[in-house]
Design a protein around this motif. Sequence first.
Motif, PDB file in Angstrom:
ATOM      1  N   VAL A 239      70.039 150.088   4.215  1.00  0.00           N
ATOM      2  CA  VAL A 239      70.452 150.180   5.683  1.00  0.00           C
ATOM      3  C   VAL A 239      70.109 148.916   6.585  1.00  0.00           C
ATOM      4  N   HIS A 240      71.295 148.543   7.164  1.00  0.00           N
ATOM      5  CA  HIS A 240      70.890 147.176   8.024  1.00  0.00           C
ATOM      6  C   HIS A 240      70.049 147.514   9.132  1.00  0.00           C
ATOM      7  N   ARG A 256      86.482 152.116   4.634  1.00  0.00           N
ATOM      8  CA  ARG A 256      84.985 151.575   4.347  1.00  0.00           C
ATOM      9  C   ARG A 256      83.844 152.471   4.892  1.00  0.00           C
ATOM     10  N   LEU A 257      82.838 152.099   4.220  1.00  0.00           N
ATOM     11  CA  LEU A 257      81.577 153.075   4.616  1.00  0.00           C
ATOM     12  C   LEU A 257      81.098 152.288   5.995  1.00  0.00           C
ATOM     13  N   ALA A 258      80.738 152.969   7.000  1.00  0.00           N
ATOM     14  CA  ALA A 258      80.409 152.185   8.286  1.00  0.00           C
ATOM     15  C   ALA A 258      78.797 152.895   8.664  1.00  0.00           C
ATOM     16  N   LEU A 259      78.169 152.011   9.278  1.00  0.00           N
ATOM     17  CA  LEU A 259      77.071 152.521   9.628  1.00  0.00           C
ATOM     18  C   LEU A 259      76.898 152.604  11.272  1.00  0.00           C
ATOM     19  N   GLU A 273      80.058 147.583   9.280  1.00  0.00           N
ATOM     20  CA  GLU A 273      80.741 147.941   8.032  1.00  0.00           C
ATOM     21  C   GLU A 273      80.387 147.234   6.993  1.00  0.00           C
ATOM     22  N   LEU A 274      80.355 148.110   5.823  1.00  0.00           N
ATOM     23  CA  LEU A 274      79.836 147.547   4.298  1.00  0.00           C
ATOM     24  C   LEU A 274      80.896 146.929   3.645  1.00  0.00           C
ATOM     25  N   LEU A 282      78.575 143.069  11.468  1.00  0.00           N
ATOM     26  CA  LEU A 282      79.022 143.868  12.677  1.00  0.00           C
ATOM     27  C   LEU A 282      80.277 143.811  12.968  1.00  0.00           C
ATOM     28  N   LYS A 283      80.560 145.385  13.306  1.00  0.00           N
ATOM     29  CA  LYS A 283      81.904 145.471  13.543  1.00  0.00           C
ATOM     30  C   LYS A 283      82.188 145.698  15.118  1.00  0.00           C
TER      31      LYS A 283
END
Length: 373
Positions: A239-240, A256-259, A273-274, A282-283
Amino acid sequence: MWSHLPFDLLANIFSFLPPDSLARARTACRYWLTCATSYPLSTAASMARHHQAWFVALPTRSHGLCCYLHNPNADRWQELSLEFQPEPIRPVAPIGSLILSRPADSTALQLAICNPLTKEFRYLPQLEIARTNPAVGVVILGPTQHSPFLHFRVYVAGGMSAAPRGAATYVPTVEVYDSEDDAWRIAGPMPVEFAVRLTIWTPNESVYSEGVLYWMTSARAYSIMGFEIKSNKWQELSVHMADKLEFAALAQLDGRLALVGGRSGGGDACVWELDERHVWSLKEKMPAELGRRILGGRASWAATKCARGDGALCLYRDLGSGMAEWREVGERGRREWFWVEGCCAIKGKQVQNLPVKGVLIHPNLARAFFKQR
């Protein structure tokens, strides 16, 4: 003329109406009522394309059988009775217009699905293995050409099971429920260490992206566990800024997978975003003003929660504190931030501020949108 339009044409017109307007249209005449309740495919998939999702807030403690809905079309809150349900529920995940839930006061997992607007409720069959506190994930496969019913699968991984003499043991298997079969089956084994971590540190919130179900651990520093459905393989992702986030949640954005996370000490809330190389970028960054309103004078993001669905994100704390929403505007996938006032009063009546769990659904008024057995 309007009472003689073919059902398929009239249903397509109805699909452009928000749920509250559709409810009024259903009362116009018997023909319109029949149309609006006989074409769940038209009034579900199309409505999801044309209208924003509604935020449904369910109290996390027993405060009567009710929930609170934010109607984005009118920008107002509504209270909805859940007296049709046999007991208080805790939401697990949205499934289109349905809510996958579990009894709030039960130890062993028993899942159910409901449509809060049509007041339909149904328990899913019992699992093959009785489990306590497993991780739960949902994959929506969509309506098929041959059936108007929503096709979905529910995956249950890990959890605790009582041994013959009462000693608790971890369950290193995955079970899957298919709505077409209305039955559970064992999908395969899983590493014991993953079963332990999913049971202890993972809330019942999953994200499905490109064939993989992901869960976020709830312990700092955060990490992500993924289950590749086709190969039945498990993986772990970093995890970032894992050790600097005070809250973290997963989402799916454009496939897409996002955090989503908030940094320690009242820092920024951001969306990452991965990419294909498994690198976080960074999104989006939440506007500082909205961040301050979410924090409400506190210096910690720890109590923040996140509801997500169809590319929208809602960050909130409780029923009355308001929420920051990031959603699509227009038709080009552009997203903007909006502030939604909390639910403090409904029709002039004060509403008690409550701890809640929120989900985003696309309300549907077609009855029996899921199969009844």
